[in-house]
Enzyme design. Structure first.
Site, PDB file in Angstrom:
ATOM      1  N   ARG A 153      -6.857  13.626 -16.904  1.00  0.00           N
ATOM      2  CA  ARG A 153      -7.050  14.388 -18.134  1.00  0.00           C
ATOM      3  C   ARG A 153      -7.223  13.519 -19.373  1.00  0.00           C
ATOM      4  O   ARG A 153      -8.164  13.683 -20.144  1.00  0.00           O
ATOM      5  CB  ARG A 153      -5.835  15.297 -18.400  1.00  0.00           C
ATOM      6  CG  ARG A 153      -5.859  16.598 -17.706  1.00  0.00           C
ATOM      7  CD  ARG A 153      -4.426  17.072 -17.523  1.00  0.00           C
ATOM      8  NE  ARG A 153      -3.884  16.362 -16.388  1.00  0.00           N
ATOM      9  CZ  ARG A 153      -3.913  16.826 -15.158  1.00  0.00           C
ATOM     10  NH1 ARG A 153      -4.370  18.005 -14.925  1.00  0.00           N
ATOM     11  NH2 ARG A 153      -3.464  16.114 -14.158  1.00  0.00           N
ATOM     12  N   THR A 154      -6.285  12.597 -19.587  1.00  0.00           N
ATOM     13  CA  THR A 154      -6.275  11.859 -20.846  1.00  0.00           C
ATOM     14  C   THR A 154      -7.538  11.001 -21.000  1.00  0.00           C
ATOM     15  O   THR A 154      -8.157  10.973 -22.053  1.00  0.00           O
ATOM     16  CB  THR A 154      -5.003  10.988 -20.946  1.00  0.00           C
ATOM     17  OG1 THR A 154      -3.877  11.839 -20.716  1.00  0.00           O
ATOM     18  CG2 THR A 154      -4.866  10.342 -22.301  1.00  0.00           C
ATOM     19  N   ARG A 156      -3.882   2.914 -22.235  1.00  0.00           N
ATOM     20  CA  ARG A 156      -2.789   3.405 -21.391  1.00  0.00           C
ATOM     21  C   ARG A 156      -2.308   2.223 -20.562  1.00  0.00           C
ATOM     22  O   ARG A 156      -3.107   1.508 -19.964  1.00  0.00           O
ATOM     23  CB  ARG A 156      -3.254   4.529 -20.474  1.00  0.00           C
ATOM     24  CG  ARG A 156      -2.219   4.855 -19.414  1.00  0.00           C
ATOM     25  CD  ARG A 156      -2.490   6.129 -18.691  1.00  0.00           C
ATOM     26  NE  ARG A 156      -2.220   7.291 -19.518  1.00  0.00           N
ATOM     27  CZ  ARG A 156      -2.057   8.525 -19.044  1.00  0.00           C
ATOM     28  NH1 ARG A 156      -2.154   8.746 -17.754  1.00  0.00           N
ATOM     29  NH2 ARG A 156      -1.810   9.526 -19.856  1.00  0.00           N
ATOM     30  N   LYS A 172      -7.629 -10.368 -11.499  1.00  0.00           N
ATOM     31  CA  LYS A 172      -7.606 -11.836 -11.338  1.00  0.00           C
ATOM     32  C   LYS A 172      -6.497 -12.446 -12.187  1.00  0.00           C
ATOM     33  O   LYS A 172      -6.432 -13.658 -12.373  1.00  0.00           O
ATOM     34  CB  LYS A 172      -8.945 -12.437 -11.761  1.00  0.00           C
ATOM     35  CG  LYS A 172     -10.138 -11.946 -10.966  1.00  0.00           C
ATOM     36  CD  LYS A 172     -11.409 -12.595 -11.494  1.00  0.00           C
ATOM     37  CE  LYS A 172     -12.650 -11.985 -10.866  1.00  0.00           C
ATOM     38  NZ  LYS A 172     -13.862 -12.309 -11.633  1.00  0.00           N
ATOM     39  N   HIS A 206       3.543   9.102 -25.774  1.00  0.00           N
ATOM     40  CA  HIS A 206       2.210   9.643 -25.478  1.00  0.00           C
ATOM     41  C   HIS A 206       1.856  10.587 -26.643  1.00  0.00           C
ATOM     42  O   HIS A 206       1.837  11.803 -26.488  1.00  0.00           O
ATOM     43  CB  HIS A 206       2.278  10.386 -24.137  1.00  0.00           C
ATOM     44  CG  HIS A 206       0.962  10.746 -23.538  1.00  0.00           C
ATOM     45  ND1 HIS A 206      -0.249  10.543 -24.181  1.00  0.00           N
ATOM     46  CD2 HIS A 206       0.658  11.314 -22.336  1.00  0.00           C
ATOM     47  CE1 HIS A 206      -1.218  10.974 -23.385  1.00  0.00           C
ATOM     48  NE2 HIS A 206      -0.699  11.440 -22.268  1.00  0.00           N
TER      49      HIS A 206
HETATM   50  C1  NCD Z   1       1.321  12.769 -18.481  1.00  0.00           C
HETATM   51  C2  NCD Z   1       1.280  11.265 -18.532  1.00  0.00           C
HETATM   52  O1  NCD Z   1       0.484  10.632 -17.873  1.00  0.00           O
HETATM   53  O2  NCD Z   1       2.085  10.772 -19.273  1.00  0.00           O
HETATM   54  N1  NCD Z   1       0.147  13.393 -18.156  1.00  0.00           N
HETATM   55  C3  NCD Z   1      -0.843  13.507 -19.081  1.00  0.00           C
HETATM   56  O3  NCD Z   1      -1.147  12.599 -19.824  1.00  0.00           O
HETATM   57  N2  NCD Z   1      -1.463  14.697 -19.158  1.00  0.00           N
HETATM   58  C4  NCD Z   1       2.483  13.294 -17.807  1.00  0.00           C
HETATM   59  C5  NCD Z   1       2.721  12.930 -16.380  1.00  0.00           C
HETATM   60  O4  NCD Z   1       2.131  12.018 -15.835  1.00  0.00           O
HETATM   61  O5  NCD Z   1       3.590  13.591 -15.812  1.00  0.00           O
END
Ligand code: NCD
Length: 305
Positions: free
Chosen positions: A56-57, A106, A84, A134
């Protein structure tokens, strides 16, 4: 917006957060038009730097940047020189040399976006750092709550489940507090972080005691991949005490909504019937994510106000 980077939901003042939510509403109105693109970020480069899996993100940031006409470069650690052994700093300097205006990152390590912000000239957006934060998830959750309830101030929000490993919970507690909501964290004692009592939230171990008074219930994924220990006796036992099923759904006030950031463990923290029910905003949250990320990119990369 006063901030250059979005590293933590705690960096957002009430005014900044409201500016994001208001701008996101304008962006959402545009999504209904035939031509969904705005020329705002034409000629700017947004890099998606993902060291951890994401559906999703990552897609949402990519869609957001493209709808604002930015050039988007997607980098995933798998298949790059990271395998590497290239350091985050060297990767950052490479991005810098390519002229990234914004880096969406991320990373499994808490604090990685913060370090990165010291190495690149562009804006850094935290798309999830370890169990830390987040912030855009919290913003899209706030947007969803506001669009369903018309306000956030004064609402009662329960955040339920694996708080210990959840960056979503941390960011939501900060932002919802800033916006005047009342948050209760509900979890078994083993899934609450040390120091949680200093957070601006109440804590409860009893889901059934909390549910009748809430306006919003936000379920968290049980994050098995971050668990190095045994935190509860069995999944069955966990879902019996902390899972949201139809029986518990019936006990909620009739106006209350059910949220989950995804990905879900259907049948563990949430039953399939609840996830797919009319009270659930799970699909809406994903759609709102694009508008909210458009707003954040727009405001950080030089849009008014
Ligand atoms: C979350 C994440 O990756 O922090 N999901 C997201 O970004 N929609 C929550 C999760 O992984 O449970």
């Amino acid at each position: 917006m006063k901030v250059k980077h979005l590293l933590s939901a705690a960096d957002l003042s009430r005014e900044d957060a409201i500016a994001v939510l208001d701008t996101a509403r304008e962006m959402a109105a545009m999504a209904g038009r035939e031509v969904k693109k705005l020329p705002t970020l034409r000629g700017r480069t947004v890099v998606n730097l993902f060291y951890e899996d994401s559906t999703r993100t990552r897609i949402s940031f990519e869609a957001a940047a493209k709808r604002l006409s930015a050039d988007v470069i997607n980098f995933s650690a798998k298949g790059s020189s990271v395998s590497k052994g290239e350091s985050l700093k060297d990767t950052a300097l490479t991005l810098q040399a390519m002229g990234a205006d914004a880096v969406v990152v991320r990373h499994p390590a808490a604090g990685a976006p913060h370090r990165l912000a010291g190495w690149v000239d562009g804006s850094v957006l935290n798309a999830g750092d370890g169990t830390h934060e987040h912030p855009t998830q919290a913003l899209l959750d706030a947007y969803t709550i506001r669009s369903r309830h018309g306000r956030i101030e004064g609402l009662k929000v329960a955040i339920v489940g694996d708080v210990l490993h959840s960056r979503v919970a941390r960011s939501n507690v900060h932002l919802l507090h800033t916006l005047g909501a009342h948050v209760t964290l509900v979890a078994p004692p083993t899934l609450l972080p040390v120091g949680v009592h200093a957070w601006p939230a109440d804590v409860s171990y009893e889901l059934d005691a909390v549910l009748p008074g809430v306006d919003v219930v936000m379920m968290l994924r049980v994050q098995r991949e971050r668990m190095t220990d045994s935190f509860f006796p069995s999944e069955r036992e966990y879902s019996r005490r902390y899972g949201l099923d139809l029986d518990r759904l019936r006990g909620l006030p009739s106006h209350a909504i059910v949220m989950h950031p995804g990905p879900m463990n259907r049948g563990v923290e949430i039953s399939p019937e609840v996830a797919d029910s009319a009270r659930s905003t799970i699909v809406e949250q994903v759609a709102n994510g694009v508008s909210v990320r458009m707003a954040v990119l727009y405001l950080l990369l030089g849009g008014a106000p």
